[in-house]
Write a protein that holds these residues in place. Structure first.
Motif, PDB file in Angstrom:
ATOM      1  N   LEU A 222     -26.589 -87.160  88.699  1.00  0.00           N
ATOM      2  CA  LEU A 222     -27.067 -85.785  88.566  1.00  0.00           C
ATOM      3  C   LEU A 222     -26.317 -84.893  89.544  1.00  0.00           C
ATOM      4  N   GLN A 223     -25.835 -83.759  89.062  1.00  0.00           N
ATOM      5  CA  GLN A 223     -25.073 -82.843  89.884  1.00  0.00           C
ATOM      6  C   GLN A 223     -25.863 -81.554  90.103  1.00  0.00           C
ATOM      7  N   LEU A 224     -25.536 -80.842  91.161  1.00  0.00           N
ATOM      8  CA  LEU A 224     -26.307 -79.649  91.490  1.00  0.00           C
ATOM      9  C   LEU A 224     -26.170 -78.566  90.421  1.00  0.00           C
ATOM     10  N   ALA A 225     -25.066 -78.542  89.722  1.00  0.00           N
ATOM     11  CA  ALA A 225     -24.935 -77.580  88.625  1.00  0.00           C
ATOM     12  C   ALA A 225     -25.975 -77.846  87.537  1.00  0.00           C
ATOM     13  N   ASP A 226     -26.439 -79.098  87.443  1.00  0.00           N
ATOM     14  CA  ASP A 226     -27.451 -79.446  86.439  1.00  0.00           C
ATOM     15  C   ASP A 226     -28.798 -78.809  86.736  1.00  0.00           C
ATOM     16  N   PHE A 227     -29.052 -78.451  87.987  1.00  0.00           N
ATOM     17  CA  PHE A 227     -30.343 -77.867  88.357  1.00  0.00           C
ATOM     18  C   PHE A 227     -30.619 -76.589  87.569  1.00  0.00           C
ATOM     19  N   TYR A 228     -29.572 -75.866  87.200  1.00  0.00           N
ATOM     20  CA  TYR A 228     -29.745 -74.629  86.447  1.00  0.00           C
ATOM     21  C   TYR A 228     -30.053 -74.896  84.970  1.00  0.00           C
ATOM     22  N   LYS A 229     -29.834 -76.114  84.523  1.00  0.00           N
ATOM     23  CA  LYS A 229     -29.989 -76.442  83.106  1.00  0.00           C
ATOM     24  C   LYS A 229     -31.254 -77.240  82.808  1.00  0.00           C
ATOM     25  N   LEU A 230     -31.822 -77.879  83.817  1.00  0.00           N
ATOM     26  CA  LEU A 230     -33.011 -78.699  83.596  1.00  0.00           C
ATOM     27  C   LEU A 230     -34.195 -77.833  83.175  1.00  0.00           C
ATOM     28  N   ARG A 231     -34.982 -78.352  82.248  1.00  0.00           N
ATOM     29  CA  ARG A 231     -36.190 -77.657  81.794  1.00  0.00           C
ATOM     30  C   ARG A 231     -37.362 -78.634  81.783  1.00  0.00           C
ATOM     31  N   SER A 232     -38.576 -78.107  81.816  1.00  0.00           N
ATOM     32  CA  SER A 232     -39.752 -78.970  81.791  1.00  0.00           C
ATOM     33  C   SER A 232     -40.891 -78.270  81.068  1.00  0.00           C
ATOM     34  N   VAL A 233     -41.819 -79.078  80.544  1.00  0.00           N
ATOM     35  CA  VAL A 233     -42.993 -78.553  79.856  1.00  0.00           C
ATOM     36  C   VAL A 233     -44.092 -78.292  80.877  1.00  0.00           C
ATOM     37  N   GLY A 234     -44.719 -77.118  80.790  1.00  0.00           N
ATOM     38  CA  GLY A 234     -45.815 -76.766  81.686  1.00  0.00           C
ATOM     39  C   GLY A 234     -47.152 -76.797  80.974  1.00  0.00           C
ATOM     40  N   ASP A 235     -47.653 -75.641  80.573  1.00  0.00           N
ATOM     41  CA  ASP A 235     -48.949 -75.530  79.908  1.00  0.00           C
ATOM     42  C   ASP A 235     -48.900 -76.143  78.509  1.00  0.00           C
ATOM     43  N   VAL A 236     -50.017 -76.737  78.076  1.00  0.00           N
ATOM     44  CA  VAL A 236     -50.132 -77.343  76.747  1.00  0.00           C
ATOM     45  C   VAL A 236     -51.485 -76.952  76.165  1.00  0.00           C
ATOM     46  N   GLN A 237     -51.508 -76.383  74.938  1.00  0.00           N
ATOM     47  CA  GLN A 237     -52.750 -75.945  74.317  1.00  0.00           C
ATOM     48  C   GLN A 237     -52.736 -76.226  72.821  1.00  0.00           C
ATOM     49  N   LEU A 238     -53.553 -77.192  72.389  1.00  0.00           N
ATOM     50  CA  LEU A 238     -53.774 -77.419  70.963  1.00  0.00           C
ATOM     51  C   LEU A 238     -54.763 -76.393  70.425  1.00  0.00           C
ATOM     52  N   SER A 239     -54.574 -75.942  69.187  1.00  0.00           N
ATOM     53  CA  SER A 239     -55.573 -75.084  68.566  1.00  0.00           C
ATOM     54  C   SER A 239     -56.813 -75.919  68.247  1.00  0.00           C
ATOM     55  N   PRO A 240     -57.985 -75.297  68.098  1.00  0.00           N
ATOM     56  CA  PRO A 240     -59.219 -76.066  67.844  1.00  0.00           C
ATOM     57  C   PRO A 240     -59.140 -76.974  66.624  1.00  0.00           C
ATOM     58  N   THR A 241     -58.342 -76.587  65.636  1.00  0.00           N
ATOM     59  CA  THR A 241     -58.200 -77.412  64.439  1.00  0.00           C
ATOM     60  C   THR A 241     -57.069 -78.426  64.564  1.00  0.00           C
ATOM     61  N   ALA A 242     -56.336 -78.387  65.679  1.00  0.00           N
ATOM     62  CA  ALA A 242     -55.167 -79.244  65.919  1.00  0.00           C
ATOM     63  C   ALA A 242     -54.038 -78.970  64.937  1.00  0.00           C
ATOM     64  N   ALA A 243     -54.103 -77.815  64.246  1.00  0.00           N
ATOM     65  CA  ALA A 243     -53.046 -77.461  63.298  1.00  0.00           C
ATOM     66  C   ALA A 243     -51.846 -76.844  63.993  1.00  0.00           C
ATOM     67  N   ASP A 244     -52.070 -76.296  65.186  1.00  0.00           N
ATOM     68  CA  ASP A 244     -51.005 -75.615  65.919  1.00  0.00           C
ATOM     69  C   ASP A 244     -51.026 -76.054  67.376  1.00  0.00           C
ATOM     70  N   LEU A 245     -49.884 -75.899  68.013  1.00  0.00           N
ATOM     71  CA  LEU A 245     -49.741 -76.279  69.411  1.00  0.00           C
ATOM     72  C   LEU A 245     -48.938 -75.211  70.133  1.00  0.00           C
ATOM     73  N   ALA A 246     -49.474 -74.736  71.259  1.00  0.00           N
ATOM     74  CA  ALA A 246     -48.747 -73.805  72.123  1.00  0.00           C
ATOM     75  C   ALA A 246     -48.381 -74.546  73.402  1.00  0.00           C
ATOM     76  N   TYR A 247     -47.162 -74.332  73.868  1.00  0.00           N
ATOM     77  CA  TYR A 247     -46.750 -74.967  75.115  1.00  0.00           C
ATOM     78  C   TYR A 247     -45.715 -74.090  75.819  1.00  0.00           C
ATOM     79  N   SER A 248     -45.642 -74.226  77.123  1.00  0.00           N
ATOM     80  CA  SER A 248     -44.690 -73.435  77.888  1.00  0.00           C
ATOM     81  C   SER A 248     -43.515 -74.297  78.312  1.00  0.00           C
ATOM     82  N   VAL A 249     -42.364 -73.677  78.421  1.00  0.00           N
ATOM     83  CA  VAL A 249     -41.147 -74.339  78.878  1.00  0.00           C
ATOM     84  C   VAL A 249     -40.652 -73.604  80.116  1.00  0.00           C
ATOM     85  N   ILE A 250     -40.519 -74.342  81.199  1.00  0.00           N
ATOM     86  CA  ILE A 250     -40.081 -73.770  82.470  1.00  0.00           C
ATOM     87  C   ILE A 250     -38.585 -73.994  82.597  1.00  0.00           C
TER      88      ILE A 250
END
Length: 672
Positions: free
Chosen positions: A25-53
């Protein structure tokens, strides 16, 4: 000494320890890495909302929200939105964001279309640790409760010239980093009609209300507030209900301990929450592990459903049928997902893999969660609760597929007859390297009541890319090893846990012959910085040290930080008081000075590089400044890096990369 530029120093392949060429892993990669934060299923589980950091933009990492149709797999980005919450029928989504009308609470369709601003929302920089939800839909979907800030009684004079300070807690929260003073705004509960956009303020006064949930019957809203006589001085969250029609409040808990994250069961008859049992909680940390509890909706019948699990537990979420409470558990460096039967307290394991569960959401037989492994930052997974998890995102494939990452291995040893666990990040080819050929850097976690383990650690991977192993010790006081282990640090800061760190180094050197005990570095952030400061006063064996946001003087720290109750909790009283139930009944201030690294500055032989945020209100930069001068006075090589716009710990990606680049140069300069 200025490190070489990123392009020259880190955009090259590294020759493996056994002669094979590989790229870590190189320091230039730090600008490219992403991760999932918040996760929210809809009450019917038909949809999913999530955040990407993401860290690709200048400044601090940014968060974007994505909406996924679980049937078709179609994904769309919710522009300018964060903290999404689904309406009860799953047709609409509310979030905090911005439209052409302005910023505040937005409502859009389930696909993010036709966004409409329905209420302005303001925030505060007041420290509110472990606060929960700020949005909650009414069960009929016609209204939304939200938390917003209004001016407090101190605002007029505190913002003047001169600034008139009367508050005990007059500094902002730790991570804020942009100002030096509390804005004095108070959080209150509001309700807005979705159709008419009419807003009603339901609470007011000098207190903060937050962590809300709307009852399934529609008549009450849960919230958390600290209603102590002097809430700035005594930290104690309790749970309240708010009558939606009249605004009348009812207190459900009256404990000396703290309660967090209340949530109504699907039928509204019970409330799940996280809580403690002892008055060992401060506005900065808590020595006691939070456990999950369930009580009736009127506050009676409190039962600890997480009692059988002697480890720190997170915010509970109800299963769709209301039979179970789901929650995360810290265990031996991992974070797993558990469920407890709300009636019998019987527990079962939901997710227990090598890594860490982050945010999660459950709805109608589906479970969505973020999960980080040693090889990748948090990605999004979905399971049907009985089947195998399915990966929904592969955010970092393009970044990491060309990288050969280091393995993470657990190591158990004995310190003062106490079993302690550590995690070693092993550079590729290290196992076949010559004896005593691989440098070792000790990376100490903060807290002190925290843990490290088998989750992705970008800094450790970057060090492995240079050819250095890293050791993370879960010293006594850490979470994930039971309450007795966490309590073992009481009135003993820079004592047993410092010995644990050094014993961990000895154990690693004894087990792995390829480690070089003559080329050791040591570093840590926050409490890890404090331990780094302390350890270099006790031994000269480390070639270089890099404390970040670390305490050097426990006495000055007590009076300069935004909180003034942390050491009172950790030592059982304020500095001017005598230590109760202590054999000598010493003044606590004498105990603090006895364990302050700066007192022993004349014993330091190790070159020290200090890293600190200019506006750190958790561990003020004066803690670095005074030790920096003390080391100059005794003739020790030292340097101080001060980062503007930063609070407790570095958050701007450019600063993170710059500090790591300079750290590598510091270690290399001093023989690693």
């Amino acid at each position: 000494m200025r490190a070489r530029s990123l392009a020259l120093a880190l955009a090259v392949s590294v020759v493996g320890l056994a002669g094979q060429e590989w790229t870590g892993l190189q320091l230039a990669d730090f600008y490219k890495l992403r991760s999932v934060g918040d996760v929210q299923l809809s009450p019917t589980a038909a949809d999913l909302a999530y955040s990407v950091i993401s860290s690709s933009r200048p400044g601090r990492p940014t968060s974007s929200t994505w909406l996924r149709d679980m049937g078709t797999g179609e994904t769309v980005e919710l522009e300018n939105g964060s903290g999404p919450r689904w309406s009860p029928d799953g047709r609409w989504i509310a979030y905090l964001g911005r439209t052409e009308e302005g910023a505040g609470l937005i409502v859009a369709t389930r696909r993010g279309e036709a966004p409409r601003l329905i209420a302005p929302v303001d925030s505060t920089n007041h420290p509110l640790p472990s606060s929960g939800q700020s949005l909650a839909w009414a069960p009929d979907g016609r209204a939304i409760a939200f938390v917003s800030a209004t001016p407090g009684p101190e605002s007029e004079h505190a913002d003047g010239d001169p600034m008139v300070i009367t508050r005990y807690l007059y500094k902002p929260t730790a991570a804020e980093g942009l100002t030096r003073f509390n804005d004095n705004r108070r959080l209150h509960v509001f309700v807005v009609d979705v159709a008419t956009r009419g807003v009603r303020q339901l609470t007011n006064g000098p207190y903060y209300e937050h962590s809300i949930d709307w009852s399934p019957k529609g008549d009450q809203i849960l919230f958390v507030s600290n209603r102590e006589t002097s809430p700035d001085k005594t930290f104690n969250y309790d749970i309240f209900t708010l009558n939606v029609r009249t605004g009348a409040t009812q207190r459900l808990t009256t404990t000396k301990s703290a309660e967090y994250y209340p949530a109504f069961s699907p039928d509204g008859s019970r409330i799940a929450f996280a809580g403690t049992t002892r008055d060992l909680t401060s506005s900065e940390t808590t020595m006691e592990d939070t456990h999950v509890w369930v009580m009736r909706s009127d506050g009676t019948g409190r039962v600890e459903v997480g009692k059988s699990i002697d480890n720190r537990q997170g915010a509970p979420r109800w299963s769709a049928d209301g039979r179970q409470a789901l929650f995360t558990v810290q265990e031996r460096g991992k974070v797993k997902l558990m469920a407890a039967d709300a009636s019998t307290a019987a527990t079962s394991t939901m997710i227990d893999d090598s890594g860490s569960v982050g945010a999660f959401s459950v709805a109608k037989g589906a479970l969505a969660y973020a999960f980080s492994t040693p090889a990748v930052p948090a990605e999004l997974f979905v399971t049907d609760l009985q089947g195998r998890p399915k990966a929904i995102t592969t955010l970092n494939r393009s970044v990491l597929e060309g990288r050969r990452l280091a393995e993470v291995e657990a190591l158990t040893f004995t310190s003062d007859s106490l079993p302690v666990e550590a995690f070693l990040t092993v550079p590729p080819d290290a196992r076949s390297a010559k004896p005593k050929s691989v440098p070792l850097i000790v990376m100490i976690h903060g807290g002190p009541h925290g843990q490290q383990g088998p989750a992705f650690n970008a800094k450790a991977q970057a060090y492995a890319g240079v050819g250095w192993a890293t050791l993370m010790v879960n010293y006594r006081g850490s979470t994930g090893y039971g309450q007795k282990f966490t309590d073992a640090i009481f009135r003993d800061q820079n004592g047993g846990e410092a010995r644990d760190v050094v014993a961990g180094v000895d154990a690693a050197l004894a087990k792995y012959p390829w480690l070089d005990g003559a080329r050791l570095g040591i570093e840590g952030t926050s409490y890890g910085g404090q331990l780094t400061n302390w350890i270099v006063t006790q031994t000269p064996r480390f070639k270089a040290a890099i404390p970040a946001a670390g305490i050097s003087n426990l006495v000055t720290q007590n009076y300069l930080a935004y909180y003034h109750d942390y050491l009172a909790v950790e030592y059982g009283g304020f500095p001017h008081e005598r230590a109760r139930r202590d054999a000598e009944e010493r003044l606590i201030i004498d105990m603090l000075w006895e364990r302050s690294p700066i007192r022993y500055a004349n014993k330091v032989k190790t070159p020290v590089l200090f890293v600190h945020g200019e506006n750190d209100n958790d561990v003020p930069i004066e803690e670095a400044e005074q030790f920096y001068i003390a080391l100059h006075d005794v003739g020790v090589e030292t340097m101080m890096l001060r980062y503007p716009r930063e609070g407790h710990g570095l958050r701007e990606t450019r600063h993170v990369v710059d500090a790591l680049e300079r750290s590598i140069a510091w270690y290399k300069k001093h023989g690693l």
